[in-house]
Motif scaffolding. Structure first.
Motif, PDB file in Angstrom:
ATOM      1  N   HIS A   3       0.948  -1.246  -0.034  1.00  0.00           N
ATOM      2  CA  HIS A   3       0.274   0.053  -0.077  1.00  0.00           C
ATOM      3  C   HIS A   3       0.985   1.240  -0.035  1.00  0.00           C
ATOM      4  CE1 HIS A   3      -3.253   2.696   0.897  1.00  0.00           C
ATOM      5  NE2 HIS A   3      -2.646   3.003   1.931  1.00  0.00           N
ATOM      6  N   TYR A   4       0.471   2.230  -0.651  1.00  0.00           N
ATOM      7  CA  TYR A   4       1.076   3.602  -0.772  1.00  0.00           C
ATOM      8  C   TYR A   4       0.303   4.602  -0.233  1.00  0.00           C
ATOM      9  CZ  TYR A   4       4.334   1.657  -4.239  1.00  0.00           C
ATOM     10  OH  TYR A   4       5.333   0.881  -5.098  1.00  0.00           O
ATOM     11  N   ASP A   5       0.741   5.566   0.678  1.00  0.00           N
ATOM     12  CA  ASP A   5      -0.014   6.630   1.174  1.00  0.00           C
ATOM     13  C   ASP A   5       0.907   7.817   0.571  1.00  0.00           C
ATOM     14  OD1 ASP A   5      -2.388   7.034   2.624  1.00  0.00           O
ATOM     15  OD2 ASP A   5      -1.270   5.647   4.312  1.00  0.00           O
ATOM     16  N   LEU A   6       0.194   8.690  -0.351  1.00  0.00           N
ATOM     17  CA  LEU A   6       0.808   9.534  -1.069  1.00  0.00           C
ATOM     18  C   LEU A   6       0.305  11.026  -0.603  1.00  0.00           C
ATOM     19  CD1 LEU A   6       3.172  10.245  -2.917  1.00  0.00           C
ATOM     20  CD2 LEU A   6       1.496   9.707  -4.824  1.00  0.00           C
ATOM     21  N   ARG A   7       1.166  11.796  -0.099  1.00  0.00           N
ATOM     22  CA  ARG A   7       0.628  13.193  -0.276  1.00  0.00           C
ATOM     23  C   ARG A   7       1.561  14.219  -0.961  1.00  0.00           C
ATOM     24  NH1 ARG A   7       0.160  12.990   6.596  1.00  0.00           N
ATOM     25  NH2 ARG A   7      -0.757  10.787   6.625  1.00  0.00           N
ATOM     26  N   THR A  20       6.448  23.619  -8.773  1.00  0.00           N
ATOM     27  CA  THR A  20       7.260  22.536  -8.144  1.00  0.00           C
ATOM     28  C   THR A  20       6.045  21.908  -7.543  1.00  0.00           C
ATOM     29  OG1 THR A  20       7.445  24.147  -6.210  1.00  0.00           O
ATOM     30  CG2 THR A  20       9.335  23.983  -7.852  1.00  0.00           C
ATOM     31  N   PHE A  21       6.378  20.662  -6.844  1.00  0.00           N
ATOM     32  CA  PHE A  21       5.758  20.066  -5.915  1.00  0.00           C
ATOM     33  C   PHE A  21       6.438  19.307  -4.908  1.00  0.00           C
ATOM     34  CE2 PHE A  21       6.297  15.402  -7.258  1.00  0.00           C
ATOM     35  CZ  PHE A  21       6.957  15.697  -8.371  1.00  0.00           C
ATOM     36  N   SER A  22       6.145  19.139  -3.662  1.00  0.00           N
ATOM     37  CA  SER A  22       6.739  18.320  -2.664  1.00  0.00           C
ATOM     38  C   SER A  22       5.630  17.219  -2.376  1.00  0.00           C
ATOM     39  CB  SER A  22       7.077  19.322  -1.413  1.00  0.00           C
ATOM     40  OG  SER A  22       5.876  19.908  -0.890  1.00  0.00           O
ATOM     41  N   GLY A  23       6.268  16.227  -1.725  1.00  0.00           N
ATOM     42  CA  GLY A  23       5.565  15.153  -1.461  1.00  0.00           C
ATOM     43  C   GLY A  23       6.130  14.296  -0.249  1.00  0.00           C
ATOM     44  N   GLU A  24       5.268  13.338   0.231  1.00  0.00           N
ATOM     45  CA  GLU A  24       5.557  12.569   1.320  1.00  0.00           C
ATOM     46  C   GLU A  24       5.063  11.232   1.125  1.00  0.00           C
ATOM     47  OE1 GLU A  24       5.688  14.171   5.366  1.00  0.00           O
ATOM     48  OE2 GLU A  24       4.240  12.684   5.702  1.00  0.00           O
ATOM     49  N   VAL A  25       5.679  10.125   0.960  1.00  0.00           N
ATOM     50  CA  VAL A  25       5.377   8.831   0.619  1.00  0.00           C
ATOM     51  C   VAL A  25       5.449   7.797   1.545  1.00  0.00           C
ATOM     52  CG1 VAL A  25       6.919   7.867  -0.917  1.00  0.00           C
ATOM     53  CG2 VAL A  25       4.689   7.020  -1.313  1.00  0.00           C
ATOM     54  N   ASN A  26       4.295   7.042   2.097  1.00  0.00           N
ATOM     55  CA  ASN A  26       4.460   6.006   3.082  1.00  0.00           C
ATOM     56  C   ASN A  26       4.297   4.874   2.477  1.00  0.00           C
ATOM     57  OD1 ASN A  26       5.014   5.427   5.692  1.00  0.00           O
ATOM     58  ND2 ASN A  26       3.033   5.087   6.255  1.00  0.00           N
ATOM     59  N   ILE A  27       5.099   3.827   2.272  1.00  0.00           N
ATOM     60  CA  ILE A  27       5.047   2.680   1.331  1.00  0.00           C
ATOM     61  C   ILE A  27       4.929   1.480   2.519  1.00  0.00           C
ATOM     62  CG2 ILE A  27       5.590   1.161  -0.421  1.00  0.00           C
ATOM     63  CD1 ILE A  27       7.366   3.624  -1.685  1.00  0.00           C
ATOM     64  N   PHE A  71      -3.309   2.479  -3.280  1.00  0.00           N
ATOM     65  CA  PHE A  71      -2.819   3.694  -3.379  1.00  0.00           C
ATOM     66  C   PHE A  71      -3.951   4.535  -2.670  1.00  0.00           C
ATOM     67  CE2 PHE A  71      -0.910   1.657  -6.963  1.00  0.00           C
ATOM     68  CZ  PHE A  71       0.476   1.961  -7.070  1.00  0.00           C
ATOM     69  N   ARG A  72      -3.434   5.476  -1.832  1.00  0.00           N
ATOM     70  CA  ARG A  72      -4.256   6.296  -1.289  1.00  0.00           C
ATOM     71  C   ARG A  72      -3.732   8.014  -1.714  1.00  0.00           C
ATOM     72  NH1 ARG A  72      -8.755   6.303   2.457  1.00  0.00           N
ATOM     73  NH2 ARG A  72      -8.196   4.103   3.272  1.00  0.00           N
ATOM     74  N   VAL A  73      -4.230   8.446  -2.341  1.00  0.00           N
ATOM     75  CA  VAL A  73      -3.577   9.853  -2.681  1.00  0.00           C
ATOM     76  C   VAL A  73      -4.473  11.054  -2.285  1.00  0.00           C
ATOM     77  CG1 VAL A  73      -2.915  11.295  -4.775  1.00  0.00           C
ATOM     78  CG2 VAL A  73      -3.081   8.837  -5.107  1.00  0.00           C
ATOM     79  N   SER A  74      -3.483  11.978  -1.553  1.00  0.00           N
ATOM     80  CA  SER A  74      -3.978  13.377  -1.240  1.00  0.00           C
ATOM     81  C   SER A  74      -3.352  14.385  -1.881  1.00  0.00           C
ATOM     82  CB  SER A  74      -4.467  13.353   0.083  1.00  0.00           C
ATOM     83  OG  SER A  74      -2.934  13.336   0.715  1.00  0.00           O
ATOM     84  N   LEU A  75      -4.059  15.539  -2.315  1.00  0.00           N
ATOM     85  CA  LEU A  75      -3.317  16.390  -3.071  1.00  0.00           C
ATOM     86  C   LEU A  75      -3.672  17.962  -2.576  1.00  0.00           C
ATOM     87  CD1 LEU A  75      -4.438  15.399  -6.738  1.00  0.00           C
ATOM     88  CD2 LEU A  75      -2.293  15.331  -5.769  1.00  0.00           C
TER      89      LEU A  75
END
Ligand SMILES: *[C@@H]1O[C@H](CO)[C@@H](O)[C@H](O)[C@H]1NC(C)=O
Ligand SMILES: *[C@@H]1O[C@H](CO)[C@@H](O)[C@H](O)[C@H]1NC(C)=O
Ligand SMILES: *[C@@H]1O[C@H](CO)[C@@H](O)[C@H](O)[C@H]1NC(C)=O
Ligand SMILES: *[C@@H]1O[C@H](CO)[C@@H](O)[C@H](O)[C@H]1NC(C)=O
Ligand SMILES: *[C@@H]1O[C@H](CO)[C@@H](O)[C@H](O)[C@H]1NC(C)=O
Length: 346
Positions: free
Chosen positions: A118-122, A131-138, A258-262
């Motif tokens: 599972h991926y938690d992607l913010r 630009t973008f910044s992100g944090e992924v929890n796999i 996958f759970r995505v938040s934008l």
């Protein structure tokens, strides 16, 4: 037989008859089209888009698999010259090979020691400077014991990395070293202790990158509406560009949810494969959309967009009906692609 003979002999008469029916038939459909012109047109466009997109997705996934298989086959054929690589390339990819077989990050494929679940992607998307910044929890499972975590990244600036064990002795695991290996577009994290089979672990990575003006990964595009240039940022991950948007196991066999938040300015909207589950807005004009968890699928099926297609425009200006329609089509195509993924196992 009799019918065939008759049709052979009376071929002319039949073809005339057929010609008549062809002439007659369009007349009725023409009426039908004028009545439901918009509906039929819209439906035709959406079906056409669906077919094209699905065909492209299938072709790319097939050619990707074939290409990967070919190259590993070529390596196997050539491996006799190098005894050290011979065993692992004969199809026996045991954990010892990927550990002592030295530098698995140099291989074409990821070592088959870990399996993401599972991926938690913010993501925070800054449209004013692209630009973008992100944090992924796999969350991943260990298949063969290993000290190495090898996953794909490309053009991403990795900031922080934390690895957690889900066992009784929970807590961060010490990282010996970590580095990016550009030739294979991978990021390598070497731990002090080995991870054990059948246990689950979590890796938490923060990163940032540019939203490039190029049709790959997470990129930007623009269009002109009422003489004004508007920007949007969308994704194109097939076949191997998800790694340009977030660190991941970017091979089709590594299926996960996958759970995505934008997060973006409230003047923009965002879309992803799944519907919005919750939306929170800050007082400073920023919105965060949390999308539902996707079905289990490959990384290249993931998609999102940050754009400014408003629904009010759709109501007032008839020319813009297509805009809101295209948003619906996106949902439609994406959910169908997810569906194909599950049913056909593409
Ligand atoms: C086989 O290996 C040699 C050196 O070991 C290399 O020069 C050659 O390009 C390789 N051929 C293929 C098809 O990989
Ligand atoms: C792989 O190698 C191990 C020992 O090195 C052996 O026990 C195993 O049977 C081999 N598997 C295959 C598929 O050849
Ligand atoms: C882009 O803008 C955001 C928010 O204003 C800022 O945090 C970030 O550092 C900027 N990035 C660059 C590369 O200037
Ligand atoms: C990453 O780890 C931090 C600290 O535990 C946590 O607050 C954060 O929610 C994690 N990020 C994700 C995307 O889960
Ligand atoms: C988004 O659309 C609204 C309404 O058309 C417009 O007023 C606004 O300037 C747009 N925002 C951006 C960032 O393009």
């Amino acid at each position: 037989m009799g019918i065939e003979d008759a049709s052979m002999r009376n071929g002319r008469a039949l073809s005339d008859q057929w010609a008549d029916s062809v002439v007659v038939r369009p007349r009725t459909t023409e009426q039908h089209i004028t009545v439901h012109k918009r509906l039929v047109l819209g439906f035709a466009i959406s079906i056409l888009t669906l077919i094209i997109v699905t065909a492209i997705a299938i072709t790319l996934s097939v050619s990707f698999e074939r290409c990967a298989a070919d190259s590993s086959g070529a390596l196997a054929a050539n491996s006799t010259s190098n005894s050290k690589w011979k065993q692992s390339r004969d199809g026996n990819i045991s954990q010892r090979d990927s550990e002592d077989g030295q530098q698995p990050w140099r291989h074409l494929r990821l070592p088959a020691t870990l399996r993401p679940r599972h991926y938690d992607l913010r993501l925070s998307v800054y449209m004013e400077n692209f630009t973008f910044s992100g944090e992924v929890n796999i969350e991943f499972e260990c298949v063969h014991s290993t000290k190495l975590i090898v996953l794909h990244t490309d053009r991403l600036e990795v900031e922080k990395v934390l690895v957690y064990s889900d066992s009784k002795k929970a807590g961060a695991m010490r990282i010996q070293r970590r580095f990016h290996y550009q030739p294979k577009q991978v990021y390598v994290i070497a731990l002090h202790r080995e991870m054990k089979p059948l246990r689950t672990y979590k890796i938490n990575i923060t990163f940032h990158a540019h939203i490039e003006h190029e049709l790959l990964g997470f990129f930007r595009s623009s269009y002109v509406l009422n003489g004004e240039r508007r920007f949007l940022a969308v994704t194109q991950f097939s076949p191997t560009h998800a790694r340009k948007a977030f660190p991941c196991f970017d091979e089709p066999i590594y299926k996960a949810t996958f759970r995505v938040s934008l997060k973006h300015e409230s003047s923009y909207q965002s879309l992803s494969n799944m519907p919005v589950e919750a939306s929170t807005s800050d007082e400073d004009g920023w919105v965060t959309n949390h999308f539902s968890r996707t079905p289990r699928m490959s990384t290249y099926y993931l998609a999102w967009a940050v754009c400014n297609f408003t629904f009010r425009e759709a109501v007032t200006d008839s020319g813009v009906v297509k805009l809101s329609f295209s948003v619906d089509t996106t949902y439609f195509v994406m959910s169908l692609m997810a569906f194909y993924e599950i049913v056909l196992g593409i």
